[in-house]
Every structure is written in C-alpha cells, then in structure tokens.
Write a protein that holds these residues in place. Structure first.
Motif, PDB file in Angstrom:
ATOM      1  N   ASP A  94      44.727 -27.160  30.181  1.00  0.00           N
ATOM      2  CA  ASP A  94      44.389 -25.793  30.047  1.00  0.00           C
ATOM      3  C   ASP A  94      45.305 -24.918  29.217  1.00  0.00           C
ATOM      4  O   ASP A  94      45.901 -24.558  29.617  1.00  0.00           O
ATOM      5  CB  ASP A  94      44.003 -24.493  31.580  1.00  0.00           C
ATOM      6  CG  ASP A  94      42.976 -23.499  30.726  1.00  0.00           C
ATOM      7  OD1 ASP A  94      42.593 -23.396  29.574  1.00  0.00           O
ATOM      8  OD2 ASP A  94      43.029 -22.599  31.570  1.00  0.00           O
ATOM      9  N   LEU A  95      44.963 -25.038  27.801  1.00  0.00           N
ATOM     10  CA  LEU A  95      45.303 -24.099  26.806  1.00  0.00           C
ATOM     11  C   LEU A  95      44.446 -23.274  25.547  1.00  0.00           C
ATOM     12  O   LEU A  95      44.412 -22.186  25.154  1.00  0.00           O
ATOM     13  CB  LEU A  95      45.347 -24.732  25.387  1.00  0.00           C
ATOM     14  CG  LEU A  95      46.767 -26.326  25.722  1.00  0.00           C
ATOM     15  CD1 LEU A  95      47.604 -26.763  24.435  1.00  0.00           C
ATOM     16  CD2 LEU A  95      47.995 -24.929  26.015  1.00  0.00           C
ATOM     17  N   ALA A  98      46.097 -19.118  24.796  1.00  0.00           N
ATOM     18  CA  ALA A  98      47.595 -19.626  23.821  1.00  0.00           C
ATOM     19  C   ALA A  98      47.083 -18.779  22.968  1.00  0.00           C
ATOM     20  O   ALA A  98      45.918 -18.937  22.271  1.00  0.00           O
ATOM     21  CB  ALA A  98      47.533 -21.360  23.430  1.00  0.00           C
ATOM     22  N   GLU A 129      50.486 -16.134  31.158  1.00  0.00           N
ATOM     23  CA  GLU A 129      49.673 -17.090  31.129  1.00  0.00           C
ATOM     24  C   GLU A 129      49.515 -17.156  29.655  1.00  0.00           C
ATOM     25  O   GLU A 129      49.665 -18.618  29.203  1.00  0.00           O
ATOM     26  CB  GLU A 129      48.527 -17.502  31.264  1.00  0.00           C
ATOM     27  CG  GLU A 129      48.149 -17.289  33.070  1.00  0.00           C
ATOM     28  CD  GLU A 129      48.792 -16.339  33.861  1.00  0.00           C
ATOM     29  OE1 GLU A 129      48.898 -14.807  32.989  1.00  0.00           O
ATOM     30  OE2 GLU A 129      48.811 -16.251  35.244  1.00  0.00           O
ATOM     31  N   GLN A 133      51.144 -20.600  28.044  1.00  0.00           N
ATOM     32  CA  GLN A 133      50.192 -21.182  26.888  1.00  0.00           C
ATOM     33  C   GLN A 133      50.767 -21.934  24.860  1.00  0.00           C
ATOM     34  O   GLN A 133      50.261 -22.903  24.856  1.00  0.00           O
ATOM     35  CB  GLN A 133      49.335 -20.876  27.366  1.00  0.00           C
ATOM     36  CG  GLN A 133      48.259 -21.730  28.631  1.00  0.00           C
ATOM     37  CD  GLN A 133      46.818 -20.915  29.144  1.00  0.00           C
ATOM     38  OE1 GLN A 133      45.784 -20.936  28.399  1.00  0.00           O
ATOM     39  NE2 GLN A 133      46.626 -20.942  30.366  1.00  0.00           N
ATOM     40  N   LYS A 137      51.165 -25.130  23.626  1.00  0.00           N
ATOM     41  CA  LYS A 137      51.118 -25.853  22.538  1.00  0.00           C
ATOM     42  C   LYS A 137      52.130 -25.535  20.960  1.00  0.00           C
ATOM     43  O   LYS A 137      51.286 -26.896  19.940  1.00  0.00           O
ATOM     44  CB  LYS A 137      49.548 -24.548  21.396  1.00  0.00           C
ATOM     45  CG  LYS A 137      49.215 -24.414  20.638  1.00  0.00           C
ATOM     46  CD  LYS A 137      47.864 -23.536  20.824  1.00  0.00           C
ATOM     47  CE  LYS A 137      47.148 -23.397  19.043  1.00  0.00           C
ATOM     48  NZ  LYS A 137      45.798 -22.574  19.327  1.00  0.00           N
ATOM     49  N   ILE A 254      51.514 -25.782  34.871  1.00  0.00           N
ATOM     50  CA  ILE A 254      50.228 -26.635  34.108  1.00  0.00           C
ATOM     51  C   ILE A 254      49.513 -26.759  34.453  1.00  0.00           C
ATOM     52  O   ILE A 254      49.483 -27.961  36.133  1.00  0.00           O
ATOM     53  CB  ILE A 254      51.227 -28.012  33.434  1.00  0.00           C
ATOM     54  CG1 ILE A 254      52.334 -27.726  31.963  1.00  0.00           C
ATOM     55  CG2 ILE A 254      50.026 -28.062  32.391  1.00  0.00           C
ATOM     56  CD1 ILE A 254      52.569 -28.545  31.308  1.00  0.00           C
TER      57      ILE A 254
END
Length: 256
Positions: A94-95, A98, A129, A133, A137, A254
């Motif tokens: 999960d990104l 970001a 988070e 993230q 990325k 992660i």
C-alpha cells in the motif's frame, strides 16, 4: 561447448525467486548441464541461468521434465513481469498515502561491487503513514531510475536542517535482498516519525545552527542559556519556548 540462457520463472518474493532458481538449477544439472552463471533481474526484470554442456554430436534437448505446460507457465511469468515494468512497476504493498516530494540532495555511499545511492527529500507528508509511504515511493523510484543495489531515502523538515538529527522518515530498499553489504538478507528497512515540527521550531533550529559557534565557551562547550536568549530576542518568543525540535523514529511495517 553449448551454452544457453535460461529464464528463471518469476515470483513475487525474493524467497520464491530463489526457490525457482534452485529448482531450475537442479533440473539442468541432472540433465548434465553445468551452471555457469546466475543473473538476477531483481523485482522488475527476468532472472536467468547461463548453462553449458559439451556437445555430443546431436542436437541438445531440454531436460525431459521441461514440457509444454512448464514452457507456457514460463511465458506467462515473463509476460507478467513485462506488464509490471510497462505499467511503472505497481508496488505489491500500500502506497495510497504517499505524498509529493522534492529532492534536495543526492548521496553516493557505494563501494566496489555495490552501488549504494541516496536521496534527501522534503515533503508535505505529516502523518506517520504518509511519511513512511512517501519515503518508500521515492526509494522505489530512485532504485528504478539509477539501478541502485540499495536505495536510501531520508525526509528532512527543511533543506537547511538536513543531517542535523531531525529526520521525519528513512527508507532503505535493497531489491536483491542483500542489504547494505550485499549479504545481510533484508529488502526493506523503513522508519518514520509521528512528531510534528512547526514552522516556529524550524526557525529556532535554523537560528540555533547559524549562531551556535558564536556561543561556544573557551573549553568548547555551548553557552546554551545565552544562545536561547539571543534566539528569543530575534524571534520575539518567550525564553521558555526556545528549544530544538524532536523527531523520534519508529519502525514502519510494510502492509502487503
């Protein structure tokens, strides 16, 4: 000497890729081939075995266990890897949180045989988070663009405060599972901070940095009370509000 380049079936984890490589090695060794080289493609490219065998006066055959079902499976695996590359390598975790970022420094801490590169970035990411993230990325992008063996990204609250001990997140990415040295057995190490650093704290930290040497005592120690008083006057802040920011890092797990 007959030499072939054999594609190793793809997998979504380093453990799976290693297992497929060992199976393929065993098949070819059983058929009388010598394994010359194992070429790893990492997470986004196919991996190969270079195999050799002395000619026996007739056309060499693939190992008997390598039939059409296995060939079809291999082709599908290659297509899957190609699709990932063409679609900008969608991450397997999960990104969604970001944020955007800007590169403020580039670092190179490589040694012979290991390409280790880093970016220092700033970002509007504020939550634990978001920061983690965003760093992940950026590390994926760095690794993909520069083909680094290990990509390291650090988020700083301000370009002037880079390297002074206020990181908001750190992500280290080693797609070959080798870590810093190449044999450490990890792919990701990510940490992020939940602490919020205000514009006032950034201004204090900058002034502290720029004026610190003027308040050193003869023995080299810092005259902190007078430095704080100077900052208090210049920024128009109460003395008790003049203190350096704090950013404590926590491990980020992660989420697949």
């Amino acid at each position: 000497m007959v030499e072939k380049k054999v594609v190793i079936p793809a997998a979504f984890t380093q453990q799976g890729r290693d297992k497929n490589a060992e199976k393929l090695k065993a098949k070819y060794e059983k058929a009388g081939w010598t394994i010359k080289e194992h070429i790893s493609g990492g997470m986004t490219k196919p991996s190969y075995l270079i195999v050799q065998k002395e000619p026996v006066g007739k056309k060499e055959k693939m190992p008997s266990s390598f039939g059409w079902p296995q060939a079809i499976t291999m082709v599908l695996a290659i297509l899957a890897v190609s699709m990932c590359t063409l679609t900008n390598s969608q991450p397997e975790f999960d990104l969604s949180k970001a944020k955007s970022y800007a590169i403020i420094e580039k670092e190179d801490f490589s040694f012979p045989g290991r390409n280790r590169l880093g970016w220092v970035i700033t970002s509007p990411a504020r939550t634990f988070e978001e920061r983690a993230q965003t760093a992940i990325k950026a590390a994926i992008t760095l690794q993909k663009e520069l083909k680094a063996d290990i990509a390291s990204v650090r988020i700083e609250p301000d370009p002037e405060l880079s390297g002074l001990g206020y990181p908001l997140a750190i992500a280290n990415y080693s797609p070959d599972n080798g870590g810093y040295s190449g044999d450490q057995g990890w792919t990701w190490r990510v940490e992020a901070s939940r602490n919020q650093i205000s514009p006032q704290q950034i201004a204090i930290a900058k002034m502290w940095k720029n004026n610190r040497e003027s308040f050193l005592k003869p023995d080299g120690s810092l005259d902190e009370p007078n430095l704080r008083m100077e900052i208090s006057k210049n920024l128009g802040l109460p003395f008790e509000q003049v203190h350096l920011p704090w950013a404590m890092l926590e491990k980020y797990e992660i989420q697949k």
